[in-house]
Design an enzyme around this catalytic site. Structure first.
Site, PDB file in Angstrom:
ATOM      1  N   ASN A   1      65.168   9.991 -44.673  1.00  0.00           N
ATOM      2  CA  ASN A   1      64.153  10.607 -43.791  1.00  0.00           C
ATOM      3  C   ASN A   1      62.774   9.959 -43.427  1.00  0.00           C
ATOM      4  O   ASN A   1      61.823   9.766 -44.239  1.00  0.00           O
ATOM      5  CB  ASN A   1      63.846  11.980 -44.306  1.00  0.00           C
ATOM      6  CG  ASN A   1      64.922  12.818 -44.469  1.00  0.00           C
ATOM      7  OD1 ASN A   1      65.412  13.487 -43.341  1.00  0.00           O
ATOM      8  ND2 ASN A   1      65.651  13.078 -45.620  1.00  0.00           N
ATOM      9  N   GLU A   2      62.991   9.240 -42.300  1.00  0.00           N
ATOM     10  CA  GLU A   2      61.719   8.181 -41.897  1.00  0.00           C
ATOM     11  C   GLU A   2      60.643   9.183 -41.294  1.00  0.00           C
ATOM     12  O   GLU A   2      60.981  10.245 -41.024  1.00  0.00           O
ATOM     13  CB  GLU A   2      62.327   7.210 -40.801  1.00  0.00           C
ATOM     14  CG  GLU A   2      63.531   6.242 -41.426  1.00  0.00           C
ATOM     15  CD  GLU A   2      62.953   5.127 -42.766  1.00  0.00           C
ATOM     16  OE1 GLU A   2      61.899   5.459 -43.103  1.00  0.00           O
ATOM     17  OE2 GLU A   2      63.777   4.319 -42.788  1.00  0.00           O
TER      18      GLU A   2
END
Ligand code: F6R
Length: 638
Positions: free
Chosen positions: A169-170
């Site tokens: 989850n950037e």
């Protein structure tokens, strides 16, 4: 029920402060911490077994959980921990990615855990990197639904990326995001580049569980090891919740613990500047740390700090302990002043009471250990030069061959030249190199050639500095010789080789890389090899010379000592900086676009100069003399 306080309640180890928004525990070493994490998982599995229930684990890959898996495997083998009731969901997988690819998370999980325990294959869930593009959306929805069908995750194990990602989850990820495909951040791809042998081979996309998926776990443990995670961990633990640092979403989860090692915790306010948090036990080291910090904060040299500066910044108790700012300033000024010497091997016939090194014996035997065949000149080229110029018996020992860092293009160039010279092996090597695809492991011949290239470059540099060839030792420690980024563990042959070079030289001084932040961990393994050798040799009747052997740690290409950590600072003149630059230039295979650059695009010689100039500037800012550049060392007491 939460087990976290039972599991992690080591007296005195955890103090939540007004700065911290996530429960965290700091351990001396990541190994010890990993064992505690594995024990919590083991307890959970057993509790679920006794309740005749499945235990639903969310699992992570990467370097952080490796020791946890090692311990779980040990618990299975030696303590009979069964995984029959365990159902796992892995956080993520690169996309596209074949399962059998050695970089796949599928491969990783089987290699580190699943192949060694009795988990049922049908209980293993890892996002599938081979699903077609058109089926991907539905695949992710199904993955999410499958987790829910088991009643959700009982436990989620996490690492953290330097972007603040959890799973993949950037930055930009939504609080309630579910399992989906995502484009990887550039920094994440840079960090993955070494294991893919170059950033071009790193996939651009991945499948990841969402932030929402992770946050719905009943218990979350995030592991953070090493200095490279320190600043993102501070932001995560102390900063505001923000989609720019997705791990901050964990602040709102009521059963999360961050498990950190000392280096990873080093930017937290209570560790970095404890005087801002609580009354301190003022050791001499802490006093220096605090006064250096105050000088940098106020942008004033030591000798201009006032009582008010101390009082305004949480150090009034230090001031009352020491008298006045005037007394304390002078004391700290002298302390830093005494670290500076142009005589790294000791100054002959000088009073050495306040010098970093002994004046006696006048001529010392010295070993410079260099993990790769260029760290010596990159990290301490100026000091190396001085030691030779000042007549010491200097030896350099290159611990590893460094062969994987030579590009195929470079190797082909040398193979073609040697073909012209009628070398028999050159045809084999040329064929190997031309047939090699992407990130395949090199043949023995190719590795030999690459290692020889680095040897010749090292000899060019040491000859340039005036060292005799017989004082140059290539140790080729076996742990390194896997042909891949992943190295073997240290073993007896490595330690024996280290011991025998020390026994041969009987040094008064050892210099070694204390640079623990290099991307592949080779420096750390090389340092561990030295520490293990010192353990074997010290206090041994046969090795009396060890009583007189001082160990100095340098840092260089990746990281520098903090000012307050420095025990010896060796200044360089502008000419010496140039000479060091030329010595680094001898390592041509590591110039102009090296294979393992890290995320710093400067060449090694530029990094080294910038760093050495910055250290000099920082000394000057404290009010000490204005030097062109400084190389810094910390003494290691063994
Ligand atoms: C791995 C994962 C990532 C890693 C993170 C840290 O499954 O989802 O979030 O945990 O990139 O990686 P390491 O542990 O290699 O520093």
């Amino acid at each position: 029920m939460s087990t976290k306080l039972i599991q992690f309640s080591e007296p005195g180890k955890f103090e939540e402060t007004r700065f911290e928004k996530i429960h965290n525990v700091i351990f001396d070493s990541s190994d010890k911490a990993s064992i505690i994490v594995a024990q919590e998982i083991g307890e959970l599995i057993k509790r679920k077994q006794s309740e005749k229930k499945h235990c639903i684990l969310g699992l992570a890959t990467g370097s952080s959980p490796i020791k946890v898996y090692e311990e779980l495997v040990r618990m299975h083998r030696e303590d009979g921990l069964s995984f029959k009731n365990v159902v796992t969901f892995n956080l993520d997988e690169y996309y596209p990615m074949k399962k059998e690819n050695i970089q796949s998370y599928h491969y990783f999980m089987h290699e580190h855990l699943f192949n060694h325990v009795d988990i049922l294959p049908e209980h293993i869930n890892i996002p599938n990197g081979t699903v077609s593009n058109k089926d991907l959306y539905q695949y992710c929805i199904d993955y999410e639904a499958k987790i829910k069908s088991y009643g959700g995750l009982d436990f989620q194990l996490l690492g953290i990326g330097r972007t603040g990602h959890i799973g993949f989850n950037e930055p930009g990820s939504h609080l309630n995001s579910g399992t989906r495909s995502i484009t990887l951040d550039h920094i994440t791809r840079v960090d993955a580049a070494p294991s893919f042998l170059g950033i071009d081979n790193v996939p651009r996309k991945a499948i990841t569980m969402g932030v929402g998926t992770v946050r719905s776990a009943k218990r979350i443990v995030l592991m953070g090891w090493g200095i490279s995670k320190a600043s993102i961990l501070k932001e995560t633990i102390e900063g505001n919740i923000s989609s720019q640092v997705p791990a901050t979403y964990l602040q709102d989860h009521d059963n999360t613990t961050f498990v950190l090692d000392v280096d990873a915790s080093s930017e937290l306010t209570r560790i970095k500047t404890p005087w801002l948090v609580e009354a301190c036990d003022w050791t001499e080291a802490l006093k220096l740390k605090a006064v250096v910090w105050l000088s940098e904060l106020t942008k004033k040299p030591f000798l201009k700090l006032t009582d008010k500066d101390y009082n305004d910044n949480g150090m009034s108790d230090l001031l009352s302990l020491e008298g006045t700012a005037y007394d304390l300033n002078i004391k700290m000024f002298n302390k830093m002043q005494h670290t500076i010497t142009g005589w790294p091997g000791g100054k002959p016939d000088a009073d050495d009471t306040y010098r970093p090194e002994r004046s006696d014996p006048e001529k010392k035997r010295v070993i410079i250990f260099s993990p790769h065949p260029d760290d010596d000149v990159i990290s301490m080229g100026g000091t190396f030069d001085r030691l030779i110029q000042q007549g010491h018996d200097v030896h350099v020992a290159y611990q590893t061959s460094g062969n994987i860092a030579v590009s195929d293009v470079e190797a082909l160039k040398f193979a073609e030249v040697s073909k012209v010279m009628n070398s028999k092996e050159s045809n084999v090597i040329i064929d190997n190199l031309k047939a090699k695809s992407g990130n395949e492991v090199d043949s023995i011949e190719v590795r030999k050639l690459k290692g020889s290239i680095r040897r010749s470059e090292s000899l060019a540099a040491t000859r340039y500095l005036g060292l005799k060839d017989e004082n140059v030792h290539f140790l080729d420690l076996p742990f390194y010789e896997t042909g891949t980024i992943k190295k073997s563990n240290l073993s007896e042959p490595d330690i024996n080789i280290m011991c025998s070079i020390i026994e041969k030289v009987k040094p008064h001084q050892i210099f070694a890389a204390g640079d623990l932040a290099d991307p592949h961990g080779t420096h750390k393994v090389c340092l561990d090899a030295l520490f293990a050798a010192l353990e074997v040799l010290k206090h041994h009747e046969q090795h009396k010379y060890m009583d007189d052997c001082w160990v100095w740690l340098y840092r260089g290409a990746w990281h520098e000592w903090e000012l307050y950590e420095i025990d010896m600072a060796v200044p360089m003149s502008p000419d010496q900086v140039l000479k060091k630059r030329h010595a680094i230039f001898c390592h041509q295979s590591q110039k102009d676009g090296v294979m393992f650059q890290g995320d710093d695009s400067r060449e090694f010689w530029v990094r080294a100069e910038d760093r050495n100039r910055l250290t000099a500037k920082k000394y000057n800012n404290l009010g000490l003399a204005d030097y062109e550049a400084i190389e810094a060392f910390k003494r290691y007491h063994y």
